[in-house]
Design a protein around this motif. Structure first.
Motif, short mmCIF file in Angstrom:
data_model
loop_
_atom_site.label_atom_id
_atom_site.label_comp_id
_atom_site.label_asym_id
_atom_site.label_seq_id
_atom_site.Cartn_x
_atom_site.Cartn_y
_atom_site.Cartn_z
N GLY A 59 0.78 -1.22 0.00
CA GLY A 59 0.00 0.00 0.00
C GLY A 59 0.82 1.28 0.00
O GLY A 59 0.58 2.17 -0.80
N ASN A 60 1.79 1.39 0.88
CA ASN A 60 2.53 2.64 1.01
C ASN A 60 3.95 2.46 0.48
O ASN A 60 4.84 2.04 1.20
CB ASN A 60 2.57 3.08 2.47
N VAL A 61 4.13 2.78 -0.78
CA VAL A 61 5.45 2.63 -1.40
C VAL A 61 6.08 3.97 -1.74
O VAL A 61 7.15 4.03 -2.33
CB VAL A 61 5.38 1.74 -2.67
N SER A 62 5.43 5.06 -1.35
CA SER A 62 5.93 6.38 -1.72
C SER A 62 7.29 6.69 -1.11
O SER A 62 8.02 7.53 -1.62
CB SER A 62 4.93 7.47 -1.32
N HIS A 63 7.64 6.00 -0.03
CA HIS A 63 8.94 6.25 0.61
C HIS A 63 10.11 5.67 -0.20
O HIS A 63 11.24 6.09 -0.02
CB HIS A 63 8.96 5.65 2.01
N ILE A 64 9.84 4.72 -1.08
CA ILE A 64 10.92 4.03 -1.80
C ILE A 64 11.73 4.98 -2.68
O ILE A 64 12.96 5.01 -2.57
CB ILE A 64 10.37 2.83 -2.59
N PRO A 65 11.11 5.77 -3.56
CA PRO A 65 11.93 6.67 -4.39
C PRO A 65 12.72 7.68 -3.55
O PRO A 65 13.86 8.01 -3.88
CB PRO A 65 10.90 7.39 -5.28
N VAL A 66 12.12 8.15 -2.47
CA VAL A 66 12.82 9.11 -1.60
C VAL A 66 14.03 8.46 -0.96
O VAL A 66 15.12 9.03 -0.94
CB VAL A 66 11.85 9.68 -0.53
N ALA A 67 13.86 7.25 -0.43
CA ALA A 67 14.97 6.54 0.21
C ALA A 67 16.10 6.27 -0.78
O ALA A 67 17.28 6.42 -0.45
CB ALA A 67 14.47 5.24 0.83
N ILE A 68 15.74 5.89 -2.00
CA ILE A 68 16.77 5.64 -3.01
C ILE A 68 17.46 6.94 -3.40
O ILE A 68 18.69 6.99 -3.53
CB ILE A 68 16.16 4.92 -4.24
N GLN A 70 17.92 9.49 -1.55
CA GLN A 70 18.81 9.88 -0.45
C GLN A 70 20.09 9.05 -0.45
O GLN A 70 21.14 9.53 -0.03
CB GLN A 70 18.09 9.73 0.89
N ALA A 71 20.03 7.83 -0.93
CA ALA A 71 21.20 6.96 -0.97
C ALA A 71 22.12 7.26 -2.16
O ALA A 71 23.32 6.99 -2.13
CB ALA A 71 20.76 5.49 -1.02
N LEU A 72 21.57 7.84 -3.23
CA LEU A 72 22.34 8.05 -4.47
C LEU A 72 23.60 8.90 -4.30
O LEU A 72 24.65 8.52 -4.84
CB LEU A 72 21.45 8.64 -5.56
N PRO A 73 23.58 10.03 -3.61
CA PRO A 73 24.82 10.81 -3.50
C PRO A 73 25.97 10.02 -2.91
O PRO A 73 27.10 10.11 -3.40
CB PRO A 73 24.42 11.99 -2.60
N HIS A 93 26.81 0.20 4.02
CA HIS A 93 26.05 -0.60 4.98
C HIS A 93 25.63 0.26 6.17
O HIS A 93 24.46 0.24 6.58
CB HIS A 93 26.86 -1.80 5.45
N ALA A 94 26.57 1.01 6.71
CA ALA A 94 26.28 1.86 7.87
C ALA A 94 25.21 2.89 7.57
O ALA A 94 24.40 3.23 8.44
CB ALA A 94 27.56 2.54 8.35
N SER A 95 25.16 3.37 6.35
CA SER A 95 24.16 4.38 5.98
C SER A 95 22.79 3.78 5.71
O SER A 95 21.79 4.49 5.63
CB SER A 95 24.63 5.14 4.74
N ASP A 99 20.67 -1.92 2.26
CA ASP A 99 19.37 -2.51 2.60
C ASP A 99 18.24 -1.80 1.87
O ASP A 99 17.28 -2.45 1.44
CB ASP A 99 19.14 -2.46 4.11
N THR A 100 18.33 -0.49 1.72
CA THR A 100 17.31 0.26 0.99
C THR A 100 17.17 -0.26 -0.43
O THR A 100 16.06 -0.52 -0.91
CB THR A 100 17.66 1.77 0.97
#
Length: 120
Positions: A59-68, A70-73, A93-95, A99-100
């Motif tokens: 149901g709630n997948v809107s956080h996925i693009p944001v999390a990715i 944030q990890a890209l830089p 791993h620490a960041s 896992d994201t």
């Protein structure tokens, strides 16, 4: 109800009157007898809800693009030199970046497979 979950009527009465607590096994028996949703009041205490094991919960997948995003830089910084050394992996791993990405990829792979099955 007591008989249904394998408990004594006195124990159920004590729990209902807040004079005693039910065991974890008794609580699980309630879920088994009445369905996982019967445990939602208890699960809400930890910010969760109970659903059937075969439920598809996307149901709630809107956080996925944001999390990715944030990890890209960090990914660009650490892997931009075309090397993936041990220290890079430790930092990723620490960041939580690894896992994201794994969780997003796993969910998307499951959904793709489900769609393929539906499309035949």
């Amino acid at each position: 109800m007591a008989e249904l979950i394998g408990n004594s009527a006195a124990s159920i009465g004590n729990a209902r009157n807040k004079k005693g607590d039910m065991s974890a096994v008794s609580m699980l028996s309630i879920g088994k007898a009445f369905g996982p949703e019967a445990l939602n009041t208890i699960m809400a205490l930890i910010g969760a809800k109970a659903v059937p094991a075969d439920a598809i919960c996307y149901g709630n997948v809107s956080h996925i693009p944001v999390a990715i995003a944030q990890a890209l830089p960090l990914l660009i910084t650490l892997l931009g030199d075309n090397v993936c050394c041990d220290d890079d992996v430790r930092k990723l791993h620490a960041s939580g970046a690894i896992d994201t990405i794994i969780n997003a990829a796993s969910m998307l792979e499951r959904r793709r497979n489900e769609v393929r099955l539906k499309d035949g």
